[in-house]
Design an enzyme around this catalytic site. Sequence first.
Site, PDB file in Angstrom:
ATOM      1  N   ASP A  82       1.286  23.495 -42.336  1.00 13.14           N
ATOM      2  CA  ASP A  82       1.032  22.519 -43.207  1.00 13.14           C
ATOM      3  C   ASP A  82       1.772  21.395 -41.888  1.00 13.14           C
ATOM      4  OD1 ASP A  82       0.473  21.106 -44.785  1.00 13.14           O
ATOM      5  OD2 ASP A  82       2.307  21.409 -46.629  1.00 13.14           O
ATOM      6  N   GLU A 134      -6.852  15.975 -41.212  1.00 11.88           N
ATOM      7  CA  GLU A 134      -6.700  14.671 -42.515  1.00 11.88           C
ATOM      8  C   GLU A 134      -7.173  13.035 -41.888  1.00 11.88           C
ATOM      9  OE1 GLU A 134      -2.944  14.765 -44.692  1.00 11.88           O
ATOM     10  OE2 GLU A 134      -2.922  12.624 -45.203  1.00 11.88           O
ATOM     11  N   GLY A 211       0.141  17.428 -54.653  1.00 11.54           N
ATOM     12  CA  GLY A 211      -0.037  17.917 -56.207  1.00 11.54           C
ATOM     13  C   GLY A 211       1.073  17.710 -57.542  1.00 11.54           C
TER      14      GLY A 211
HETATM   15  P1  13P Z   1       4.597  17.697 -52.908  1.00  8.69           P
HETATM   16  O1  13P Z   1       5.339  17.411 -52.855  1.00  8.69           O
HETATM   17  O2  13P Z   1       4.015  16.355 -54.000  1.00  8.69           O
HETATM   18  O3  13P Z   1       4.068  18.329 -54.009  1.00  8.69           O
HETATM   19  O4  13P Z   1       3.044  17.736 -52.321  1.00  8.69           O
HETATM   20  C1  13P Z   1       3.383  18.292 -51.191  1.00  8.69           C
HETATM   21  C2  13P Z   1       2.467  19.262 -50.432  1.00  8.69           C
HETATM   22  O5  13P Z   1       1.077  17.834 -50.231  1.00  8.69           O
HETATM   23  C3  13P Z   1       2.058  19.655 -48.780  1.00  8.69           C
HETATM   24  O6  13P Z   1       1.749  19.334 -47.685  1.00  8.69           O
END
Ligand code: 13P
Length: 395
Positions: A82, A134, A211
Amino acid sequence: MPLVHMGDMLRHAYEHRYAVGAFDVVSLDFITGVLAAAEEKQAPVIISLAESHFGYFDFELLMSAVERAAQRTSVPVAIHLDHGESLESAVHAINLGCTGVMVDASSLPLEDNIAHTRAVVEMARACGIPVEGELGYVPGVEGEDAERHPGEVVYTAVAEARRYLDATGIDFLAVSIGTVHGRMKGEPRLDFAGLAEINQALGIPLVIHGGTGLSDDQFKKLIENGVTKINYYTALADAAGRCIHHNGQDAGAAGYTTLVRGVAEAIKQEAARCIDTWGSAGKAEELLAHCRPSAPVEHVILYNTEGLDESGVNDMMAEGRRVLSAIPGVREVFTGHAVQDDAGYRYCWVVRFADRSVIESYRDHPDHRKFADTRFRPYAGGRISIDFEDSTPGS
Ligand code: 13P
């Protein structure tokens, strides 16, 4: 159960209108909790490791645990880097076993973002690994300090998204439509009309970052408009934190194991709630039938040498381990001497590739060619070379 091809996984979700949870993990409790939720719900799942979290854990060690845990589940799992910050990060993640990578160059001007993303896509494609790019800016960073939310949302523009996709060949796009990483400041207002336009123009699986804090209704509308991967972390971290806090209050001055008791279960409950909301519950079996496994290939060479003494062979092998293991898609390089003196071949290489695609890209990689042409082939006499796939049933 094998890890699965993440492109196949998200294509299935896109076509059947549900979203797979991409949960960031920072410890064994997160891995255990998230996978237990996926298992209980029979849902596909993505385990994510965010580069911005690497200060909290040893990436290499946690990757081993994620991979092993994923192999033990009955549901399809993908492992994702990520917010990868560089081409080197993406190569490192693939070589450690990530089956998907994100390149986040969204803070750069469009043309620089394109150039950076394209380089990652070229490398990853040669390894059979899909890439998430992104465009736009989702404020904040993952982690407990996410509430700082530096900067304002920059919405993803549809024309730029089309150009970005055409110029880079990404597999999935993370869009910025009003979410923020971390805890929300007030009620988030999402640009569903913009999302619908992007979905129509691109036709590829879309990703939502940030999210945590969205309502069930907002999730439903996101999924109706092409979102197939939802990144989620802060709410899991908060559930873990509440559990530890509660344990501490109950037990007073308590030790580590008392404090973390129940943390994996708290994470599981929250992940399971998400899985139900996002429609991925019960999709594991159907999805498995549609997904290629993400399976390594063992490139095996048995050989004898001519014109090198034992220490020369050892030097050559050491150099090979260093040079070859840095090539994208190479998971591991094993060099060995035969145990039996009368073996037909005295030495071996076992080079583990992340995927079949690496057979070709490794062969043509300049570092492999140089090593093979100058350090190996001139001294390797009789040899055989074969690529093997895992023949375990179901893999
Ligand atoms: P949150 O921590 O707001 O759930 O977002 C997680 C995220 O987007 C990781 O890339």
